[in-house]
Design an enzyme around this catalytic site. Structure first.
Site, PDB file in Angstrom:
ATOM      1  N   SER A 230      -1.679 -32.301 -38.189  1.00  0.00           N
ATOM      2  CA  SER A 230      -0.688 -31.741 -36.961  1.00  0.00           C
ATOM      3  C   SER A 230       0.476 -31.359 -37.600  1.00  0.00           C
ATOM      4  O   SER A 230       1.046 -31.856 -38.581  1.00  0.00           O
ATOM      5  CB  SER A 230      -0.503 -33.424 -36.451  1.00  0.00           C
ATOM      6  OG  SER A 230       0.531 -33.482 -35.406  1.00  0.00           O
TER       7      SER A 230
ATOM      8  N   TYR B 167       1.883 -42.921 -36.935  1.00  0.00           N
ATOM      9  CA  TYR B 167       0.740 -41.721 -36.893  1.00  0.00           C
ATOM     10  C   TYR B 167       0.797 -40.526 -37.567  1.00  0.00           C
ATOM     11  O   TYR B 167       0.076 -40.087 -38.255  1.00  0.00           O
ATOM     12  CB  TYR B 167       0.646 -41.336 -35.187  1.00  0.00           C
ATOM     13  CG  TYR B 167       0.035 -40.127 -34.811  1.00  0.00           C
ATOM     14  CD1 TYR B 167      -1.629 -40.389 -34.981  1.00  0.00           C
ATOM     15  CD2 TYR B 167       0.432 -38.831 -34.841  1.00  0.00           C
ATOM     16  CE1 TYR B 167      -2.337 -38.895 -34.985  1.00  0.00           C
ATOM     17  CE2 TYR B 167      -0.289 -37.655 -34.406  1.00  0.00           C
ATOM     18  CZ  TYR B 167      -1.688 -37.936 -34.795  1.00  0.00           C
ATOM     19  OH  TYR B 167      -2.358 -36.564 -34.699  1.00  0.00           O
TER      20      TYR B 167
ATOM     21  N   LYS C 132      -1.151 -38.924 -40.993  1.00  0.00           N
ATOM     22  CA  LYS C 132      -1.853 -37.450 -41.168  1.00  0.00           C
ATOM     23  C   LYS C 132      -1.162 -37.017 -42.443  1.00  0.00           C
ATOM     24  O   LYS C 132      -1.930 -36.265 -43.162  1.00  0.00           O
ATOM     25  CB  LYS C 132      -1.167 -36.638 -40.255  1.00  0.00           C
ATOM     26  CG  LYS C 132      -1.943 -36.886 -38.682  1.00  0.00           C
ATOM     27  CD  LYS C 132      -3.261 -36.206 -38.814  1.00  0.00           C
ATOM     28  CE  LYS C 132      -4.009 -36.931 -37.587  1.00  0.00           C
ATOM     29  NZ  LYS C 132      -5.361 -36.896 -37.598  1.00  0.00           N
TER      30      LYS C 132
HETATM   31  P1  NAD Z   1      -9.709 -38.003 -29.240  1.00  0.00           P
HETATM   32  O1  NAD Z   1      -9.086 -39.364 -29.124  1.00  0.00           O
HETATM   33  O2  NAD Z   1     -10.051 -37.238 -27.948  1.00  0.00           O
HETATM   34  O3  NAD Z   1     -10.861 -37.770 -30.277  1.00  0.00           O
HETATM   35  C1  NAD Z   1     -11.011 -38.411 -31.277  1.00  0.00           C
HETATM   36  C2  NAD Z   1     -12.499 -39.032 -31.341  1.00  0.00           C
HETATM   37  O4  NAD Z   1     -12.617 -40.106 -32.611  1.00  0.00           O
HETATM   38  C3  NAD Z   1     -12.707 -40.198 -29.992  1.00  0.00           C
HETATM   39  O5  NAD Z   1     -13.798 -39.697 -29.489  1.00  0.00           O
HETATM   40  C4  NAD Z   1     -12.852 -41.579 -30.745  1.00  0.00           C
HETATM   41  O6  NAD Z   1     -13.485 -42.186 -29.933  1.00  0.00           O
HETATM   42  C5  NAD Z   1     -13.276 -41.283 -32.101  1.00  0.00           C
HETATM   43  N1  NAD Z   1     -12.787 -42.332 -33.101  1.00  0.00           N
HETATM   44  C6  NAD Z   1     -11.563 -42.698 -33.504  1.00  0.00           C
HETATM   45  N2  NAD Z   1     -11.655 -43.485 -34.428  1.00  0.00           N
HETATM   46  C7  NAD Z   1     -12.923 -43.593 -34.900  1.00  0.00           C
HETATM   47  C8  NAD Z   1     -13.755 -44.169 -35.819  1.00  0.00           C
HETATM   48  N3  NAD Z   1     -12.970 -45.162 -36.860  1.00  0.00           N
HETATM   49  N4  NAD Z   1     -14.935 -43.934 -36.100  1.00  0.00           N
HETATM   50  C9  NAD Z   1     -15.539 -42.948 -35.433  1.00  0.00           C
HETATM   51  N5  NAD Z   1     -15.092 -42.288 -34.276  1.00  0.00           N
HETATM   52  C10 NAD Z   1     -13.714 -42.688 -34.029  1.00  0.00           C
HETATM   53  O7  NAD Z   1      -8.406 -37.151 -30.083  1.00  0.00           O
HETATM   54  P2  NAD Z   1      -8.365 -35.447 -29.941  1.00  0.00           P
HETATM   55  O8  NAD Z   1      -7.273 -35.163 -29.081  1.00  0.00           O
HETATM   56  O9  NAD Z   1      -9.609 -34.873 -29.996  1.00  0.00           O
HETATM   57  O10 NAD Z   1      -8.154 -35.402 -31.486  1.00  0.00           O
HETATM   58  C11 NAD Z   1      -8.757 -35.108 -32.771  1.00  0.00           C
HETATM   59  C12 NAD Z   1      -8.294 -35.172 -33.999  1.00  0.00           C
HETATM   60  O11 NAD Z   1      -6.957 -34.136 -33.902  1.00  0.00           O
HETATM   61  C13 NAD Z   1      -7.586 -36.758 -34.245  1.00  0.00           C
HETATM   62  O12 NAD Z   1      -7.309 -36.745 -35.547  1.00  0.00           O
HETATM   63  C14 NAD Z   1      -5.955 -36.358 -33.721  1.00  0.00           C
HETATM   64  O13 NAD Z   1      -4.942 -37.122 -34.356  1.00  0.00           O
HETATM   65  C15 NAD Z   1      -5.756 -34.811 -34.161  1.00  0.00           C
HETATM   66  N6  NAD Z   1      -4.600 -34.348 -33.541  1.00  0.00           N
HETATM   67  C16 NAD Z   1      -4.810 -34.203 -32.069  1.00  0.00           C
HETATM   68  C17 NAD Z   1      -3.704 -33.519 -31.573  1.00  0.00           C
HETATM   69  C18 NAD Z   1      -3.686 -33.637 -30.004  1.00  0.00           C
HETATM   70  O14 NAD Z   1      -2.702 -33.205 -29.323  1.00  0.00           O
HETATM   71  N7  NAD Z   1      -4.656 -33.897 -29.348  1.00  0.00           N
HETATM   72  C19 NAD Z   1      -2.760 -32.856 -32.396  1.00  0.00           C
HETATM   73  C20 NAD Z   1      -2.642 -32.908 -33.576  1.00  0.00           C
HETATM   74  C21 NAD Z   1      -3.720 -33.525 -34.378  1.00  0.00           C
HETATM   75  C1  UD1 Z   2       3.576 -35.167 -29.180  1.00  0.00           C
HETATM   76  C2  UD1 Z   2       3.937 -35.993 -30.550  1.00  0.00           C
HETATM   77  C3  UD1 Z   2       2.962 -35.381 -31.822  1.00  0.00           C
HETATM   78  C4  UD1 Z   2       1.750 -35.006 -31.400  1.00  0.00           C
HETATM   79  C5  UD1 Z   2       1.593 -34.546 -30.051  1.00  0.00           C
HETATM   80  C6  UD1 Z   2       0.066 -34.049 -29.664  1.00  0.00           C
HETATM   81  C7  UD1 Z   2       5.983 -37.284 -30.624  1.00  0.00           C
HETATM   82  C8  UD1 Z   2       7.395 -37.115 -30.952  1.00  0.00           C
HETATM   83  N1  UD1 Z   2       5.191 -36.289 -30.797  1.00  0.00           N
HETATM   84  O1  UD1 Z   2       4.442 -34.070 -29.489  1.00  0.00           O
HETATM   85  O2  UD1 Z   2       2.928 -36.016 -32.881  1.00  0.00           O
HETATM   86  O3  UD1 Z   2       0.891 -34.160 -32.434  1.00  0.00           O
HETATM   87  O4  UD1 Z   2       2.232 -35.194 -29.386  1.00  0.00           O
HETATM   88  O5  UD1 Z   2       0.196 -33.149 -28.828  1.00  0.00           O
HETATM   89  O6  UD1 Z   2       5.481 -37.825 -29.842  1.00  0.00           O
HETATM   90  N2  UD1 Z   2       7.766 -33.891 -22.029  1.00  0.00           N
HETATM   91  C9  UD1 Z   2       8.664 -34.183 -20.908  1.00  0.00           C
HETATM   92  N3  UD1 Z   2       7.974 -35.055 -20.123  1.00  0.00           N
HETATM   93  C10 UD1 Z   2       7.075 -35.750 -20.315  1.00  0.00           C
HETATM   94  C11 UD1 Z   2       6.361 -35.557 -21.170  1.00  0.00           C
HETATM   95  C12 UD1 Z   2       6.796 -34.616 -22.366  1.00  0.00           C
HETATM   96  O7  UD1 Z   2       9.826 -33.520 -20.603  1.00  0.00           O
HETATM   97  O8  UD1 Z   2       6.662 -36.784 -19.398  1.00  0.00           O
HETATM   98  C13 UD1 Z   2       8.427 -33.006 -22.949  1.00  0.00           C
HETATM   99  C14 UD1 Z   2       8.775 -33.512 -24.375  1.00  0.00           C
HETATM  100  O9  UD1 Z   2       9.892 -33.816 -24.164  1.00  0.00           O
HETATM  101  C15 UD1 Z   2       8.534 -32.254 -25.389  1.00  0.00           C
HETATM  102  C16 UD1 Z   2       7.289 -31.599 -24.323  1.00  0.00           C
HETATM  103  O10 UD1 Z   2       7.330 -32.062 -23.230  1.00  0.00           O
HETATM  104  O11 UD1 Z   2       9.695 -31.478 -25.310  1.00  0.00           O
HETATM  105  C17 UD1 Z   2       5.856 -31.826 -25.029  1.00  0.00           C
HETATM  106  O12 UD1 Z   2       5.781 -33.030 -25.244  1.00  0.00           O
HETATM  107  P1  UD1 Z   2       4.244 -33.702 -25.674  1.00  0.00           P
HETATM  108  O13 UD1 Z   2       3.311 -33.062 -24.889  1.00  0.00           O
HETATM  109  O14 UD1 Z   2       4.619 -35.167 -26.008  1.00  0.00           O
HETATM  110  O15 UD1 Z   2       4.215 -33.147 -27.064  1.00  0.00           O
HETATM  111  P2  UD1 Z   2       5.333 -33.296 -28.525  1.00  0.00           P
HETATM  112  O16 UD1 Z   2       6.306 -34.229 -28.200  1.00  0.00           O
HETATM  113  O17 UD1 Z   2       5.469 -32.108 -28.819  1.00  0.00           O
END
Ligand code: NAD
Ligand code: UD1
Length: 331
Positions: free
Chosen positions: A124, A149, A153
Site C-alpha cells: 500500500s 495495518y 505492510k
Molecule cells: P478484501 O478484504 O476485499 O480481500 C481480502 C480477502 O482476503 C478477503 O476475501 C478475505 O476473506 C481474505 N482473507 C483475509 N485473511 C485471510 C486469511 N488469513 N486466509 C485466507 N484468506 C484471508 O480486500 P482487498 O481490498 O481486496 O485487498 C486485498 C489486499 O490488498 C489486502 O492485502 C489489502 O491490505 C491490500 N490493499 C488494499 C487496498 C484497498 O484500498 N482495498 C489498498 C492497499 C492495499
Molecule cells: C485510507 C488509509 C490507507 C489505505 C486506504 C485504502 C488512512 C489514514 N489511510 O487511505 O492506509 O491504504 O484507505 O484505500 O486511513 N474522506 C472524507 N470523508 C469520508 C471518507 C474519506 O472526506 O467519509 C476523505 C479523506 O479525508 C481522504 C479521502 O477522502 O482525504 C480518501 O479517504 P479514504 O478513502 O479513507 O482513503 P485514504 O485516507 O487515502
C-alpha cells in the site's frame, strides 16, 4: 502450471482472478471468507462462465497450504489475503500482526517447502508515511506508518526483500496500491465494506443509495487547490491488470506503484460522482480526520517503463462503476 491467488474472492483479488482467466491462466483461489463469501465466489464463476478451483482455507493453516501446494503445480502466488481496515487495526493490533504478518510467513514457508519462488504481494502507498514529498517514488524511504495495518505492510515488504536477498532465485514483486475504487463493469463484483464505510467512495455510494444521510468532507483547509485532500484514485480493473503485468514481468526483487499519477480532491470526487450518475450527494465540511495527509499520489514512471502499465480509466468511469455495484448490493 497454476497461479495461486490468496484472498481471491475479495475485492481486488476477484478482479485479478478474472483478468488471469481471460489470459488463459490456470488459477487456484484460496480464501477463508473472513471478508468475502460463497456469494462472491458464485458471482465470480458467473462472470467467468466456468467453475473456479477454490479452497476455503486460511493462510495461517500450514496443513491446508501443504495440501494445496501438493495438489497443484503452483508456479506463482499472488498474495492478497489480509485484513485491511486501518481503524480496526488500531484496536486489534495482535489480530492484524497474526493474520497479515504470521499469515504471510506461513505462506512463504509453504512456498519454500514446495519450491515456489515467484511471489506478487499487495502492499500500500501507506508505507510512504507522511514525510515524503509527492509524487511518491518507489526508491523513497518507507516506514513511519501511523497504524498497525500500515506497519504489517511495511514488515511484509521487508520479509519479502530479505527472502530474495537470502536466495536470489526468489522473484518478488511488491505492488504499492494507491486508492482503489470502482467495480467490475458487470456490476456484480466490488468492494464489500463491513458496517459504516471509512473509505470515501463506499461512503459516497451509500449516501447516494440513501443508506447514509450525508457525506462528511474531512477538512477544507488543506494546502490544496480547493482545500480538500488529494488522492490518487485508481480503478480496480486497472489495478487487476497491473497484477497480470507484474506476473508476466517477474524477475528479481521489484517494487512498483500502481496509481494513475494524478491527485483528485474530495470535492472533485463528489462533483464527478454527481455528474457521472445524476445522483446528488448531500455533504458538509467537518474537521480534519486525524492521521490524514493533504496529498498522496504516485510517480508512475517505473511501472510504465518496466511493466508497460498505464491506468486507463478516468474518475467518471470509476464513479459510474462504483454506483452500479452499490445499486446491485441495494437490490
Ligand atoms: P478484501 O478484504 O476485499 O480481500 C481480502 C480477502 O482476503 C478477503 O476475501 C478475505 O476473506 C481474505 N482473507 C483475509 N485473511 C485471510 C486469511 N488469513 N486466509 C485466507 N484468506 C484471508 O480486500 P482487498 O481490498 O481486496 O485487498 C486485498 C489486499 O490488498 C489486502 O492485502 C489489502 O491490505 C491490500 N490493499 C488494499 C487496498 C484497498 O484500498 N482495498 C489498498 C492497499 C492495499
Ligand atoms: C485510507 C488509509 C490507507 C489505505 C486506504 C485504502 C488512512 C489514514 N489511510 O487511505 O492506509 O491504504 O484507505 O484505500 O486511513 N474522506 C472524507 N470523508 C469520508 C471518507 C474519506 O472526506 O467519509 C476523505 C479523506 O479525508 C481522504 C479521502 O477522502 O482525504 C480518501 O479517504 P479514504 O478513502 O479513507 O482513503 P485514504 O485516507 O487515502
Amino acid at each position: 502450471m497454476s497461479i495461486l491467488v490468496t484472498g481471491g474472492t475479495g475485492y481486488i483479488g476477484s478482479h485479478t482472478v478474472l483478468k488471469l482467466l481471460e489470459r488463459g491462466k490456470d488459477v487456484v483461489v484460496l480464501d477463508n471468507f473472513s471478508n468475502s463469501g460463497p456469494d462472491a465466489l458464485r458471482r465470480l464463476e458467473d462472470i467467468a462462465g466456468r467453475p473456479i478451483t477454490f479452497y476455503k482455507a486460511d493462510i495461517l493453516d500450514a496443513n491446508a497450504l501443504s495440501k494445496i501446494f501438493g495438489t497443484h503445480n503452483v508456479e506463482a502466488v499472488v498474495h492478497f489475503a489480509g485484513l485491511k481496515a486501518v481503524g480496526e487495526s488500531v484496536g486489534k493490533p495482535l489480530e492484524y500482526y497474526r493474520n497479515n504478518v504470521a499469515g504471510t510467513l506461513t505462506l512463504l514457508e509453504a512456498c519454500r517447502a514446495f519450491g515456489v519462488k515467484n511471489v506478487v504481494f499487495s502492499s500500500s502507498a501507506t508505507v510512504y508515511g507522511s514525510a515524503n514529498p509527492t509524487p511518491y517514488r518507489e526508491d523513497m524511504p518507507t516506514g513511519g506508518c501511523t497504524n498497525p495495518y500500515g506497519r504489517t505492510k511495511h514488515i511484509i515488504e521487508q520479509m519479502l526483500q530479505d527472502l530474495h536477498h537470502s536466495d536470489n532465485s526468489y522473484n518478488v514483486t511488491i505492488l504499492r496500491y494507491f486508492n482503489p475504487i470502482g467495480a467490475h463493469p458487470s456490476g456484480k463484483l466490488g468492494e464489500l465494506p463491513g458496517g459504516t464505510p471509512n473509505n470515501l467512495m463506499p461512503y459516497i455510494t451509500q449516501v447516494a443509495a440513501g443508506k447514509l444521510p450525508k457525506l462528511n468532507i474531512f477538512g477544507a483547509d488543506y494546502d490544496t487547490p480547493d482545500g480538500t485532500c488529494l488522492r490518487d484514485y485508481i480503478h480496480v480493473e486497472d489495478l487487476a491488470h497491473g497484477h497480470v503485468l507484474a506476473l508476466e514481468n517477474l524477475g528479481g526483487c521489484n517494487v512498483y506503484n500502481l496509481g494513475t499519477g494524478r491527485g483528485t480532491s474530495v470535492s472533485e470526487i463528489v462533483r464527478s460522482f454527481e455528474e457521472a450518475t445524476g445522483v446528488s450527494i448531500p455533504h458538509v465540511i467537518t474537521d480534519r480526520r486525524p492521521g490524514d495527509i493533504a496529498v498522496s499520489f504516485a510517480d508512475t514512471r517505473k511501472a510504465q517503463r518496466e511493466l508497460g502499465f498505464t491506468a486507463e480509466c478516468g474518475i467518471h468511469q470509476m464513479c459510474r462503476d462504483s454506483w452500479r455495484w452499490q445499486s446491485f448490493l441495494s437490490k
